[in-house]
Design an enzyme around this catalytic site. Sequence first.
Site, mmCIF file in Angstrom:
data_model
loop_
_atom_site.group_PDB
_atom_site.id
_atom_site.type_symbol
_atom_site.label_atom_id
_atom_site.label_comp_id
_atom_site.label_asym_id
_atom_site.label_seq_id
_atom_site.Cartn_x
_atom_site.Cartn_y
_atom_site.Cartn_z
ATOM 1 N N CYS A 65 9.123 -2.709 -48.613
ATOM 2 C CA CYS A 65 8.654 -4.078 -49.250
ATOM 3 C C CYS A 65 7.182 -4.352 -48.465
ATOM 4 O O CYS A 65 7.052 -4.120 -47.452
ATOM 5 C CB CYS A 65 9.494 -5.204 -48.732
ATOM 6 S SG CYS A 65 8.978 -6.790 -49.418
ATOM 7 N N CYS A 69 8.219 -10.682 -43.734
ATOM 8 C CA CYS A 69 9.135 -11.503 -43.353
ATOM 9 C C CYS A 69 9.779 -11.003 -42.116
ATOM 10 O O CYS A 69 10.469 -9.774 -42.101
ATOM 11 C CB CYS A 69 10.299 -11.759 -44.360
ATOM 12 S SG CYS A 69 9.502 -12.129 -45.783
ATOM 13 N N CYS A 72 13.438 -9.232 -41.776
ATOM 14 C CA CYS A 72 14.103 -8.695 -42.923
ATOM 15 C C CYS A 72 13.913 -7.025 -42.214
ATOM 16 O O CYS A 72 12.576 -6.345 -41.890
ATOM 17 C CB CYS A 72 13.151 -8.665 -43.998
ATOM 18 S SG CYS A 72 13.795 -7.500 -45.398
ATOM 19 N N CYS A 109 25.072 -9.899 -57.671
ATOM 20 C CA CYS A 109 23.769 -10.566 -57.233
ATOM 21 C C CYS A 109 22.894 -9.172 -57.312
ATOM 22 O O CYS A 109 23.269 -8.364 -56.410
ATOM 23 C CB CYS A 109 23.851 -11.097 -56.034
ATOM 24 S SG CYS A 109 24.873 -12.454 -55.851
ATOM 25 N N CYS A 142 23.331 -12.940 -61.000
ATOM 26 C CA CYS A 142 22.384 -13.441 -60.257
ATOM 27 C C CYS A 142 21.013 -12.584 -60.005
ATOM 28 O O CYS A 142 21.517 -11.416 -59.362
ATOM 29 C CB CYS A 142 22.805 -14.167 -59.108
ATOM 30 S SG CYS A 142 21.795 -15.092 -58.067
ATOM 31 N N CYS A 202 19.747 -21.016 -56.992
ATOM 32 C CA CYS A 202 20.439 -20.419 -55.730
ATOM 33 C C CYS A 202 19.128 -20.426 -54.594
ATOM 34 O O CYS A 202 18.260 -19.597 -54.835
ATOM 35 C CB CYS A 202 21.100 -19.246 -56.003
ATOM 36 S SG CYS A 202 21.794 -18.364 -54.470
ATOM 37 N N ARG A 272 27.907 -21.056 -49.680
ATOM 38 C CA ARG A 272 28.112 -19.773 -49.632
ATOM 39 C C ARG A 272 27.962 -18.890 -48.132
ATOM 40 O O ARG A 272 26.812 -19.072 -47.636
ATOM 41 C CB ARG A 272 27.447 -18.679 -50.453
ATOM 42 C CG ARG A 272 27.827 -17.216 -50.488
ATOM 43 C CD ARG A 272 27.025 -16.479 -51.513
ATOM 44 N NE ARG A 272 27.000 -17.097 -52.804
ATOM 45 C CZ ARG A 272 26.331 -17.442 -53.680
ATOM 46 N NH1 ARG A 272 25.186 -16.851 -53.346
ATOM 47 N NH2 ARG A 272 26.289 -17.946 -55.089
#
Length: 397
Positions: A65, A69, A72, A109, A142, A202, A272
């Site tokens: 990626c 972040c 992550c 998801c 999702c 979400c 969740r």
Amino acid sequence: MDLLNTLVDKGLRRETPTRAEALAVLATTDDELLDVVAAAGKVRRHWFGRRVKLNYLVNLKSGLCPEDCSYCSQRLGSKADILKYTWLKPDEASRAAAAGLAGGAKRVCLVASGRGPTDRDVDRVSDTIKAIKEQNEDVEVCACLGLLSDGQAERLREAGADAYNHNLNTSESTYGEITTTHTYADRVDTVRKAHAAGLSACSGLIAGMGETDEDLVDVVFSLRELDPDSVPVNFLIPFEGTPLAKEWNLTPQRCLRILAMVRFVCPDVEVRIAGGREVHLRTMQPLALHLANSIFLGDYLTSEGQAGKADLEMIADAGFEVEGAGEVTLPEHRTGGGCGSHEGSGCGSHEGGGVCGTVPASASAPAASASASADEPRPDLVAVRRRGAGTDLAPNA
């Protein structure tokens, strides 16, 4: 406690607590913890009964990626030894999703690492959604693909997506400390785009990154204002090879207080338990079911989760039941339109590519020391995923 009686009354009326009340929940003592769980449990049962919704993650594209972040494992510059692969084909993703659905999941998801999808990526995901729904007509899908450009949410909706996940992760005032390649406002904008397109929004948070109680309350109040249908609560998995590898700030008791605070502030939304459940709640996981009405089944994005069979046994042993495919998750007043009320770029789980993954105790992880302190770092519970999507091994569901 007068505080808890007040919070229960407000939760049953869908009335927002004050910031002082939310902070007071986080400041309760261990001696008061069961009272806090019992109070928040009354609110949870009022709106959701004893049902537990199961969700299943499929990591469509892992690693590499360009975003930075700090939490992550898939971030730019990550040294974490995770699986790395490019886009799964629609039939591969559909087969991966089938494993979770067979285990009792009602929502799949679909997550992909990256800043956000290109139009070609939206086409890929659209084909994947159609492939999954051809085999499982009633499944909820999702998507979690990062920052959305204009029109992309509408295209996903047209392809059959039911929801879109993009987490705020932390408070606006501290967001720049964990990510520099995009802004908090970018994340808010994507949640609003999803909501405006008729997708069920979400959006959640990650706890354990060194934030203050005030930061936690700030982000949860911001989420309430955005009004998503589901709020994933992730607990940081300190992956070796990431900037936050040494941030072991959570205890099971702290995690329960955070979940209770979220339930009081967002009483009638799907709360969740997402990434980090097994790592930080550990043997206290069943208590968390009295606060949250939704969990992920099996593995996460780049880490392994508790065995799917163990998840199902835990739910049954705690006196709860798996929510059926024909049951509506949200209370009736929240189901009038796609995004009635309240899984970053991640389906509620924070391992990377915007998602918050979990670091569960897998069968391959070393056994925990019986003498380990509750607040002692537990890197033995962080197991990198080596099975399921992107591998030739059977998934954990």
